[in-house]
Design an enzyme around this catalytic site. Structure first.
Site, PDB file in Angstrom:
ATOM      1  N   PHE A 112      63.557  61.652  18.500  1.00  0.00           N
ATOM      2  CA  PHE A 112      63.990  60.975  17.352  1.00  0.00           C
ATOM      3  C   PHE A 112      64.765  61.883  16.192  1.00  0.00           C
ATOM      4  CE2 PHE A 112      60.842  58.377  18.263  1.00  0.00           C
ATOM      5  CZ  PHE A 112      60.068  57.978  17.520  1.00  0.00           C
ATOM      6  N   HIS A 145      49.180  65.090  17.914  1.00  0.00           N
ATOM      7  CA  HIS A 145      50.033  63.958  16.735  1.00  0.00           C
ATOM      8  C   HIS A 145      49.355  62.708  16.766  1.00  0.00           C
ATOM      9  CE1 HIS A 145      53.561  66.913  16.603  1.00  0.00           C
ATOM     10  NE2 HIS A 145      52.310  67.418  16.050  1.00  0.00           N
ATOM     11  N   CYS A 195      41.759  46.315   6.799  1.00  0.00           N
ATOM     12  CA  CYS A 195      40.526  46.669   7.570  1.00  0.00           C
ATOM     13  C   CYS A 195      39.513  45.549   7.334  1.00  0.00           C
ATOM     14  CB  CYS A 195      39.915  47.894   7.089  1.00  0.00           C
ATOM     15  SG  CYS A 195      38.395  48.343   7.635  1.00  0.00           S
ATOM     16  N   THR A 238      59.724  71.164  24.895  1.00  0.00           N
ATOM     17  CA  THR A 238      59.646  71.207  23.602  1.00  0.00           C
ATOM     18  C   THR A 238      60.541  72.621  23.111  1.00  0.00           C
ATOM     19  OG1 THR A 238      57.900  71.971  21.931  1.00  0.00           O
ATOM     20  CG2 THR A 238      57.482  72.551  24.015  1.00  0.00           C
TER      21      THR A 238
END
Length: 254
Positions: free
Chosen positions: A40, A123, A154, A195
């Site tokens: 990203f 996450h 909802c 990572t």
């Protein structure tokens, strides 16, 4: 790009994994880039086209319709992908009894798609959506059906539904975080894969593991913030390194 690692390094790490009873992997964006999900923050990343501040949790609460429109336009298409050899290699290590768990910072569920069973998602998961009012959880595909434009509501309470992933400024799911730290304390070998170890609190996991006596293995194409702390560094792409590591591990087990 050619990978930069030696046969000796792979053999040493494979031997370490083979001898250990609890091996744990922490995975980041670099594990999924070969599936077609761009980093990203990279040159082709989503944050080049969308202001990441619009995915702050406070911005979402104030502008849920706008954020959902951006989410559907820019983020969802990036995740229409399949597992790559890195995901399959980790799933096979688990099947062989040589990987206790995968702790992932990714939300794509590609580990599960490849066959991994014990996956801790720090996450959240893009597969789900959650009501910000009553906490009811739904399949994302179902929530999208209720959405004509803007944010879906909802059906139980009328509250705004949110993708069940961690937004900037939002706390991580406590159950997942607790389990991740427990696994780090138990690990004999802790592998940080794909990572940069820049994001807190996930970047504390290898430190916890190391302080508890684990060997720290870093597998990444680029330098990480904790290279100085590692026992072994394999500089290469996850989708190239992990299948080779698996081959050597199989040779030692059978």
């Amino acid at each position: 790009m050619a990978v930069d690692f030696t046969t000796d390094e792979l053999d040493e790490v494979a031997s370490l994994i083979a001898r250990s009873s609890c091996n744990v992997a922490l995975t980041g964006a670099g594990v999924s880039t070969a599936s077609g999900i761009p980093d990203f923050r990279g040159p082709q990343g989503v944050w080049r086209r969308v202001d990441p501040e619009k995915f702050e949790i406070s911005y979402f609460y104030n502008n849920p319709d706008e954020v959902w429109d951006l989410f559907v336009k820019y983020l969802l298409p990036a995740f229409n992908v399949k597992p790559n050899p890195a995901h399959y290699a980790l799933a096979e290590m688990e099947r062989l009894g040589k990987l206790c768990a995968v702790i992932t910072q990714n939300v794509d569920r590609l580990h599960q798609a490849a066959g991994s069973k014990n996956v801790i998602e720090l996450h959240g998961a893009l597969e789900y959506a959650v009501c910000t009012n009553c906490g009811s959880k739904y399949a994302l595909a179902e929530a999208l059906k209720w959405r004509k434009s803007g944010a879906p509501r909802c059906p139980k309470c009328g509250g705004v539904i949110k993708p069940d992933v961690v937004f900037f400024g939002e706390p991580l799911p406590q159950d997942a975080l607790r389990e991740a730290f427990m696994l780090a304390e138990m690990a004999e070998v802790f592998m940080a894969i794909g990572t940069s170890l820049a994001v807190y609190p996930a970047n504390q996991l290898p430190l916890v593991a190391k302080k508890r006596g684990a060997k720290l293995v870093i597998i990444n194409a680029d330098e990480t913030y904790y290279d100085f702390f590692a026992d072994y560094i394999i500089r290469g792409r996850a989708e190239e390194v992990l299948p080779k590591l698996l081959d050597r591990l199989r040779g030692m087990l059978f």
